[in-house]
Write a protein that holds these residues in place. Structure first.
Motif, PDB file in Angstrom:
ATOM      1  N   ARG A  88       5.680   4.911   1.200  1.00  0.00           N
ATOM      2  CA  ARG A  88       5.196   5.358   2.525  1.00  0.00           C
ATOM      3  C   ARG A  88       3.703   5.087   2.663  1.00  0.00           C
ATOM      4  N   SER A  89       2.941   5.369   1.602  1.00  0.00           N
ATOM      5  CA  SER A  89       1.493   5.157   1.681  1.00  0.00           C
ATOM      6  C   SER A  89       1.165   3.668   1.755  1.00  0.00           C
ATOM      7  N   MET A  90       2.024   2.821   1.146  1.00  0.00           N
ATOM      8  CA  MET A  90       1.849   1.361   1.246  1.00  0.00           C
ATOM      9  C   MET A  90       2.114   0.902   2.676  1.00  0.00           C
ATOM     10  N   LEU A  91       3.178   1.447   3.269  1.00  0.00           N
ATOM     11  CA  LEU A  91       3.581   1.003   4.613  1.00  0.00           C
ATOM     12  C   LEU A  91       2.552   1.404   5.674  1.00  0.00           C
ATOM     13  N   ALA A  92       1.712   2.392   5.356  1.00  0.00           N
ATOM     14  CA  ALA A  92       0.660   2.812   6.298  1.00  0.00           C
ATOM     15  C   ALA A  92      -0.541   1.866   6.260  1.00  0.00           C
ATOM     16  N   GLN A  93      -0.508   0.893   5.343  1.00  0.00           N
ATOM     17  CA  GLN A  93      -1.619  -0.054   5.176  1.00  0.00           C
ATOM     18  C   GLN A  93      -1.240  -1.412   5.782  1.00  0.00           C
ATOM     19  N   PRO A  94      -2.230  -2.288   5.962  1.00  0.00           N
ATOM     20  CA  PRO A  94      -1.900  -3.686   6.321  1.00  0.00           C
ATOM     21  C   PRO A  94      -1.375  -4.402   5.073  1.00  0.00           C
ATOM     22  N   LEU A  95      -0.083  -4.128   4.782  1.00  0.00           N
ATOM     23  CA  LEU A  95       0.500  -4.435   3.476  1.00  0.00           C
ATOM     24  C   LEU A  95       0.393  -5.909   3.069  1.00  0.00           C
ATOM     25  N   TYR A  96       0.737  -6.800   4.000  1.00  0.00           N
ATOM     26  CA  TYR A  96       0.826  -8.215   3.614  1.00  0.00           C
ATOM     27  C   TYR A  96      -0.371  -9.043   4.079  1.00  0.00           C
ATOM     28  N   ASP A  97      -1.438  -8.355   4.546  1.00  0.00           N
ATOM     29  CA  ASP A  97      -2.649  -9.083   4.948  1.00  0.00           C
ATOM     30  C   ASP A  97      -3.431  -9.453   3.700  1.00  0.00           C
ATOM     31  N   PHE A  98      -2.890 -10.377   2.952  1.00  0.00           N
ATOM     32  CA  PHE A  98      -3.511 -10.599   1.642  1.00  0.00           C
ATOM     33  C   PHE A  98      -4.877 -11.260   1.815  1.00  0.00           C
ATOM     34  N   ASP A  99      -5.721 -10.985   0.842  1.00  0.00           N
ATOM     35  CA  ASP A  99      -7.119 -11.392   0.905  1.00  0.00           C
ATOM     36  C   ASP A  99      -7.326 -12.464  -0.178  1.00  0.00           C
ATOM     37  N   ALA A 100      -7.406 -13.740   0.266  1.00  0.00           N
ATOM     38  CA  ALA A 100      -7.457 -14.854  -0.694  1.00  0.00           C
ATOM     39  C   ALA A 100      -8.688 -14.752  -1.598  1.00  0.00           C
ATOM     40  N   ALA A 101      -9.826 -14.338  -1.047  1.00  0.00           N
ATOM     41  CA  ALA A 101     -11.052 -14.260  -1.851  1.00  0.00           C
ATOM     42  C   ALA A 101     -10.887 -13.201  -2.945  1.00  0.00           C
ATOM     43  N   CYS A 102     -10.251 -12.084  -2.573  1.00  0.00           N
ATOM     44  CA  CYS A 102     -10.013 -11.003  -3.532  1.00  0.00           C
ATOM     45  C   CYS A 102      -9.069 -11.475  -4.650  1.00  0.00           C
ATOM     46  N   VAL A 103      -8.032 -12.229  -4.274  1.00  0.00           N
ATOM     47  CA  VAL A 103      -7.079 -12.739  -5.273  1.00  0.00           C
ATOM     48  C   VAL A 103      -7.786 -13.701  -6.224  1.00  0.00           C
TER      49      VAL A 103
END
Ligand SMILES: [Zn+2]
Length: 389
Positions: A88-103
């Protein structure tokens, strides 16, 4: 030019070798030429010596399970109350807006900590993550994770092709199933067939992770089922009435190419099923602790003879991506597991599993002539626990 790496202690991970004292490795470019006592190798090789001093040198490590696309969620998820509150706490976030620089930064940091190989699971961004991994210095499998109930017309549609990965020479794309409660048996079997048809690629499944999965599979209800219903994902569920490990076996999902991830809810009988199937188990104990799912039965799995690897899981359920954190957890919680056996879970054992289909992985995991010169140094967290034993 041949260089000698000298270390006070060396875990070669060659069967029966134990920990060598005042040892050395002769390295030329990317290759290991020889390993043995420092005095012996010094007589043979006259090149420069890099004396690492009082360290425990080991092969570069494998992180056998992570979710790089969730790296932006570090410190933002709910912990300690179990799987469904965490989801539930994951779903409240922009779950799949992955951040390429962070990766990219996390991969760079992993490499600096001695990680040599990453097995990543991505639900929405496998092509992008695979491309980033192909441009990294790490060996890898980039799993495209499937979830849901649709069965594709062609199994192969589940396995993306990425030119950068194919040309990289140090990794592959593959396909993974999410879990038995979130994904239909037929869809899981289609993904397993796709991995097999592509030459026996590794295939991964979150298996027996928590009580919510077991509740849904056995009784057709529970917290996760209620969550899916409330979100309109499913209206009803025809429970198979079987526990996760026996169900995975009866669906034909367990074999030598399968990585069964988590296995927290594993009984002695389940462990025997896993061991007989030839599957390799990947435990993520720090992630289970963060979410509040319980403690994986390390001893039971080892006694059954199942090969055991370790993974950090994603930064959505762990503080970092260093598999030595999992090694430290095992040494602290299972005093009967030796240092060499714990190190095998992040070196030789995953090298055998991933090396079946990824030639680059088969050259990692052991410090021996002909293997790749990839090393790690055991951090203080591991050495401190050993000194207290
Ligand atoms: Zn996972």
């Amino acid at each position: 030019m041949t260089e000698l790496l000298r270390a006070a202690r060396l875990a070669t991970m060659t069967p029966g070798a134990g920990i060598l004292k005042d040892a050395a490795v002769a390295v030329e470019g990317d290759d290991i030429l020889a390993v043995g006592s420092f005095s012996g190798l010094r007589r043979e090789y006259s090149g420069p010596v890099r004396d690492l001093g009082d360290v425990l040198l080991a092969p570069g490590t494998f992180n056998s399970h992570t979710h790089l696309e969730m790296s932006h969620l570090r410190g933002k998820t709910h912990g300690g109350e179990g799987f469904t509150p965490w989801i539930r706490s994951m779903l409240a976030q922009p779950l799949y807006d992955f951040d390429a620089a962070c990766v990219r930064a996390e991969l760079f940091s992993s490499e600096r900590r001695g990680v040599a190989f990453v097995a990543d699971i991505s639900t929405r961004n496998a092509v992008d993550i695979g491309t980033i991994l192909a441009g990294s210095g790490l060996g890898f499998v980039s799993f495209n994770e499937i979830i849901g109930r649709d069965v594709p017309a062609n199994d192969a549609d589940l396995l993306p092709r990425v030119r950068e990965v194919e040309e990289s020479g140090h990794g592959v794309m593959s396909v993974a199933g999410h879990a038995l409660h979130s994904t239909s048996g037929e869809r899981l079997r289609a993904s397993k067939r796709a991995a097999k048809a592509a030459g026996g690629l590794p295939w991964s499944l979150h298996l027996a992770e928590n009580v919510d999965e077991e509740d849904m599979l056995v009784h057709g209800g529970g917290a996760f089922f209620e969550l899916l219903k409330s979100r309109g994902v499913i209206e009803s569920y025809d429970a198979p009435g079987e526990r996760p490990v026996p169900l995975a076996a009866s669906l034909g999902l367990l074999d030598a190419d399968t990585l069964a991830v988590h296995c927290v809810m594993t009984t002695r009988e389940d462990a025997a099923i896993l061991a007989r199937s030839g599957a390799t188990v990947c435990l993520c104990p720090r992630s289970n602790a963060h979410i509040g799912e319980g403690v994986p039965p390390v001893r039971t799995l080892l006694e059954a003879g199942a090969p055991v690897c370790l993974g950090t899981d994603g930064l959505c359920s762990n503080a970092d991506l260093d598999p030595y954190g999992e090694v430290a957890w095992v040494l602290e919680h299972e005093p009967s597991v030796s240092l060499v056996d714990a190190l095998a879970m992040v070196t030789a054992t995953p090298a055998r599993f991933f090396g079946r289909a990824v030639p680059y992985a088969a050259r990692l995991g052991v410090i021996a002539p002909g293997r790749l010169a990839r090393f790690s140094v055991a951090p203080p967290a591991v050495l401190d626990i050993l000194s207290q034993r």
